[in-house]
Scaffold this motif. Structure first.
Motif, PDB file in Angstrom:
ATOM      1  N   ASP A  79     -12.534 -52.899  68.376  1.00  0.00           N
ATOM      2  CA  ASP A  79     -11.900 -53.783  68.844  1.00  0.00           C
ATOM      3  C   ASP A  79     -12.638 -54.668  69.995  1.00  0.00           C
ATOM      4  O   ASP A  79     -12.427 -55.804  70.243  1.00  0.00           O
ATOM      5  CB  ASP A  79     -10.633 -53.215  69.723  1.00  0.00           C
ATOM      6  CG  ASP A  79      -9.681 -52.648  68.905  1.00  0.00           C
ATOM      7  OD1 ASP A  79      -9.431 -53.009  67.816  1.00  0.00           O
ATOM      8  OD2 ASP A  79      -8.848 -51.608  69.350  1.00  0.00           O
ATOM      9  N   GLU A  80     -13.894 -53.960  70.296  1.00  0.00           N
ATOM     10  CA  GLU A  80     -14.659 -54.821  71.228  1.00  0.00           C
ATOM     11  C   GLU A  80     -15.473 -55.724  70.585  1.00  0.00           C
ATOM     12  O   GLU A  80     -15.678 -56.780  71.019  1.00  0.00           O
ATOM     13  CB  GLU A  80     -15.583 -53.708  71.801  1.00  0.00           C
ATOM     14  CG  GLU A  80     -16.699 -54.247  72.866  1.00  0.00           C
ATOM     15  CD  GLU A  80     -17.372 -53.351  73.573  1.00  0.00           C
ATOM     16  OE1 GLU A  80     -18.359 -53.581  74.607  1.00  0.00           O
ATOM     17  OE2 GLU A  80     -17.453 -52.097  72.985  1.00  0.00           O
ATOM     18  N   LEU A  81     -15.854 -55.520  69.332  1.00  0.00           N
ATOM     19  CA  LEU A  81     -16.693 -56.333  68.396  1.00  0.00           C
ATOM     20  C   LEU A  81     -15.776 -57.595  68.378  1.00  0.00           C
ATOM     21  O   LEU A  81     -16.307 -58.805  68.150  1.00  0.00           O
ATOM     22  CB  LEU A  81     -17.133 -55.945  67.265  1.00  0.00           C
ATOM     23  CG  LEU A  81     -17.796 -56.867  66.280  1.00  0.00           C
ATOM     24  CD1 LEU A  81     -19.029 -57.244  66.697  1.00  0.00           C
ATOM     25  CD2 LEU A  81     -18.018 -55.968  64.974  1.00  0.00           C
ATOM     26  N   GLY A  82     -14.522 -57.327  67.744  1.00  0.00           N
ATOM     27  CA  GLY A  82     -13.513 -58.624  67.536  1.00  0.00           C
ATOM     28  C   GLY A  82     -13.236 -59.452  68.798  1.00  0.00           C
ATOM     29  O   GLY A  82     -13.162 -60.431  68.876  1.00  0.00           O
ATOM     30  N   ASN A  83     -13.292 -58.857  70.078  1.00  0.00           N
ATOM     31  CA  ASN A  83     -13.139 -59.459  71.273  1.00  0.00           C
ATOM     32  C   ASN A  83     -14.472 -60.394  71.506  1.00  0.00           C
ATOM     33  O   ASN A  83     -14.440 -61.496  72.009  1.00  0.00           O
ATOM     34  CB  ASN A  83     -13.008 -58.663  72.392  1.00  0.00           C
ATOM     35  CG  ASN A  83     -11.594 -57.850  72.302  1.00  0.00           C
ATOM     36  OD1 ASN A  83     -10.588 -58.661  71.688  1.00  0.00           O
ATOM     37  ND2 ASN A  83     -11.595 -56.718  73.177  1.00  0.00           N
ATOM     38  N   HIS A  84     -15.593 -59.774  71.359  1.00  0.00           N
ATOM     39  CA  HIS A  84     -16.885 -60.729  71.563  1.00  0.00           C
ATOM     40  C   HIS A  84     -16.972 -61.641  70.527  1.00  0.00           C
ATOM     41  O   HIS A  84     -17.251 -62.821  70.680  1.00  0.00           O
ATOM     42  CB  HIS A  84     -18.101 -59.605  71.053  1.00  0.00           C
ATOM     43  CG  HIS A  84     -18.498 -58.786  72.276  1.00  0.00           C
ATOM     44  ND1 HIS A  84     -18.616 -59.350  73.518  1.00  0.00           N
ATOM     45  CD2 HIS A  84     -18.560 -57.241  72.427  1.00  0.00           C
ATOM     46  CE1 HIS A  84     -19.019 -58.181  74.599  1.00  0.00           C
ATOM     47  NE2 HIS A  84     -18.814 -57.120  73.632  1.00  0.00           N
ATOM     48  N   VAL A  85     -16.488 -61.540  69.224  1.00  0.00           N
ATOM     49  CA  VAL A  85     -16.591 -62.589  68.157  1.00  0.00           C
ATOM     50  C   VAL A  85     -15.518 -63.661  68.540  1.00  0.00           C
ATOM     51  O   VAL A  85     -15.547 -64.918  68.515  1.00  0.00           O
ATOM     52  CB  VAL A  85     -16.319 -62.047  66.832  1.00  0.00           C
ATOM     53  CG1 VAL A  85     -15.916 -63.296  65.856  1.00  0.00           C
ATOM     54  CG2 VAL A  85     -17.317 -61.100  66.234  1.00  0.00           C
ATOM     55  N   SER A  86     -14.223 -63.140  69.010  1.00  0.00           N
ATOM     56  CA  SER A  86     -13.362 -64.189  69.459  1.00  0.00           C
ATOM     57  C   SER A  86     -13.565 -65.009  70.828  1.00  0.00           C
ATOM     58  O   SER A  86     -13.489 -66.132  70.638  1.00  0.00           O
ATOM     59  CB  SER A  86     -11.793 -63.461  69.900  1.00  0.00           C
ATOM     60  OG  SER A  86     -11.527 -62.919  68.669  1.00  0.00           O
ATOM     61  N   HIS A  87     -14.465 -64.381  71.574  1.00  0.00           N
ATOM     62  CA  HIS A  87     -14.970 -64.841  72.987  1.00  0.00           C
ATOM     63  C   HIS A  87     -16.124 -66.057  72.592  1.00  0.00           C
ATOM     64  O   HIS A  87     -15.996 -67.098  72.994  1.00  0.00           O
ATOM     65  CB  HIS A  87     -15.650 -63.941  73.695  1.00  0.00           C
ATOM     66  CG  HIS A  87     -16.114 -64.610  75.044  1.00  0.00           C
ATOM     67  ND1 HIS A  87     -15.355 -65.339  75.938  1.00  0.00           N
ATOM     68  CD2 HIS A  87     -17.323 -64.608  75.571  1.00  0.00           C
ATOM     69  CE1 HIS A  87     -16.001 -65.819  76.884  1.00  0.00           C
ATOM     70  NE2 HIS A  87     -17.358 -65.262  76.763  1.00  0.00           N
ATOM     71  N   ALA A  88     -17.030 -65.623  71.594  1.00  0.00           N
ATOM     72  CA  ALA A  88     -17.983 -66.281  71.077  1.00  0.00           C
ATOM     73  C   ALA A  88     -17.342 -67.743  70.461  1.00  0.00           C
ATOM     74  O   ALA A  88     -17.820 -68.847  70.629  1.00  0.00           O
ATOM     75  CB  ALA A  88     -19.111 -65.966  70.057  1.00  0.00           C
ATOM     76  N   ARG A  89     -16.188 -67.439  69.591  1.00  0.00           N
ATOM     77  CA  ARG A  89     -15.804 -68.748  69.071  1.00  0.00           C
ATOM     78  C   ARG A  89     -14.899 -69.453  69.785  1.00  0.00           C
ATOM     79  O   ARG A  89     -15.116 -71.016  69.624  1.00  0.00           O
ATOM     80  CB  ARG A  89     -14.645 -67.981  67.878  1.00  0.00           C
ATOM     81  CG  ARG A  89     -14.224 -68.963  66.896  1.00  0.00           C
ATOM     82  CD  ARG A  89     -13.364 -68.227  65.813  1.00  0.00           C
ATOM     83  NE  ARG A  89     -12.587 -69.542  65.077  1.00  0.00           N
ATOM     84  CZ  ARG A  89     -11.782 -69.273  63.967  1.00  0.00           C
ATOM     85  NH1 ARG A  89     -11.543 -67.955  63.718  1.00  0.00           N
ATOM     86  NH2 ARG A  89     -11.266 -70.311  63.290  1.00  0.00           N
ATOM     87  N   GLY A  90     -14.380 -68.983  70.727  1.00  0.00           N
ATOM     88  CA  GLY A  90     -13.660 -69.762  71.780  1.00  0.00           C
ATOM     89  C   GLY A  90     -14.629 -70.715  72.636  1.00  0.00           C
ATOM     90  O   GLY A  90     -14.478 -71.991  72.921  1.00  0.00           O
ATOM     91  N   GLN A  91     -15.926 -70.206  72.738  1.00  0.00           N
ATOM     92  CA  GLN A  91     -16.920 -70.933  73.615  1.00  0.00           C
ATOM     93  C   GLN A  91     -17.365 -72.120  72.556  1.00  0.00           C
ATOM     94  O   GLN A  91     -17.621 -73.037  73.148  1.00  0.00           O
ATOM     95  CB  GLN A  91     -17.897 -70.048  74.022  1.00  0.00           C
ATOM     96  CG  GLN A  91     -17.863 -69.081  75.180  1.00  0.00           C
ATOM     97  CD  GLN A  91     -18.815 -68.226  75.762  1.00  0.00           C
ATOM     98  OE1 GLN A  91     -19.874 -67.944  74.792  1.00  0.00           O
ATOM     99  NE2 GLN A  91     -18.795 -67.791  76.934  1.00  0.00           N
TER     100      GLN A  91
END
Length: 379
Positions: A79-91
């Motif tokens: 879940d933490e990795l998915g959050n990091h990926v989602s955050h990077a994609r959002g940026q």
């Protein structure tokens, strides 16, 4: 004589129990027989012990708790990795939107499409240079179609079918005929589309004014010169000895100049270069194009064309000037037509002509410099 047994029971056979009791009564000593001598029990090896049974341990509540804890840790890490990926994609999406608002281009799509076209172009030039001919023909026909539709949308009458026929003849003649015949085919192509337009106007009889008819005919000839003829010049350069490396070099310099102008203008652009023609082009972007084109020209001259470095400087500056003029010229044409892009075929780029606007005019200085400096090549 009677068949009944006698009373003393001497003829009655012994039972198993009686026989066993009689043997134990002698002290358990086995009977000795000549056929079966006494058996020595000490010669028998001891029986090996049976393997011990492995006890089956039942899962304790502690082991189950450990497995559950590990599973929870994996789930938390995922879940933490998915959050990091989602955050990077959002940026990345936010940065792309800011760039799109400033430049009007989708950076990610533009980059992917540019890489795909660059790979196809590079493959056609590196292996068999005749493979570049259908590539150039397809680009010329698509460019003619885009320009014709844009002109027709502005009220001009451009006949697409004769434009395609003339463009095909002109592009193919550049690679398969002698140089002087290319000029003849150019004259025939321009005359063909002009005569077709005049005859079509005579058949229509819709009361179109003389000035409009003449403008339609002249613009039809301009389409042949702007797209198919400049593509034909690239094929003239291609069929020369080592010409494929010069074609690759001038396209690479034009692309580097465009990329350098884009990056420098996006980062440092403050002073518009030609606000009435293209308000998003800046002098800072032009400076980035100068640095990129000269650096690319020198590197290509030394490592690909095998000519002196100062020829690379001249090559880079010449392609830079022609690419910049071609870009500004197409921007002025689009502003006159009242459109932003020639088409929307290429997401992130607009139309094909929006990418070829700096490459097509660069074919002429590239061919001239080849005839001037190709003899300087160090073999």
């Amino acid at each position: 004589m009677s068949d009944e047994p006698t009373g003393d029971g001497t003829d009655k056979p012994q039972t198993r129990r009686e026989a066993r009791d009689s043997s134990t009564s002698t002290g358990g000593i086995p009977l000795v027989d000549g056929a079966f001598p006494a058996f020595d029990t000490t010669s028998i090896p001891p029986r090996p012990p049976l393997p011990a049974e492995v006890p089956v341990l039942a899962a304790s509540p502690l082991d189950t708790a450990d497995h559950n804890a590990i599973r929870e840790q994996w789930r938390a890490a995922r879940d933490e990795l998915g959050n990091h990926v989602s955050h990077a994609r959002g940026q990345l999406d936010q940065a792309n939107e800011r760039i799109k608002e400033r430049t009007g281009r989708d950076l990610i799509l533009a980059t992917l499409i540019g890489l795909a076209f660059g790979a196809a172009l590079l493959a056609s030039l590196l292996f068999i240079k005749v493979l570049f001919v259908p590539f150039a023909l397809a680009a010329a026909l698509l460019g003619v179609y885009e320009l014709s539709l844009a002109l027709r949308a502005s009220g001009r009458r451009i006949d697409v079918v004769p434009q395609f026929i003339a463009a095909t003849m002109l592009v193919l003649s550049a690679f398969f005929l002698d140089l002087w015949l290319v000029w003849v085919v150019l004259f025939l192509a321009v005359a063909f589309v002009i005569v077709w337009r005049l005859v079509a106007q005579m058949v229509a009889k819709d009361g179109r004014t003389y000035g409009d008819v003449l403008t339609d005919a002249v613009i039809g000839g301009f389409v042949q010169i702007y797209v198919p003829f400049l593509a034909a010049v690239a094929l003239i350069l291609l069929k020369q000895e080592g010409g494929q490396w010069w074609v690759l070099s001038f396209i690479a310099i034009a692309v580097v100049a465009d990329t350098g102008a884009y990056a420098a203008g996006l980062s440092f652009g403050r002073h518009p270069m030609a606000p009435k023609i293209s308000p998003k082009k800046t002098w800072e972007g032009f400076g980035g194009a100068v640095v990129g084109s000269i650096a690319a020209g020198v590197l290509l001259a030394i490592f690909l064309l095998h000519v002196p470095w100062w020829i690379g400087v001249i090559f880079g500056v010449a392609i830079l000037l022609s690419a910049t003029l071609g870009d500004l010229g197409e921007s002025m044409l689009k502003r006159d037509l009242g459109i932003k892009d020639m088409s929307s075929w290429l997401p992130g780029h607009g139309g094909l002509l929006d990418r070829l606007d700096s490459i097509l005019p660069s074919t002429i200085p590239a061919l001239c410099l080849y005839f001037l400096f190709s003899s300087w090549a160090v073999l």
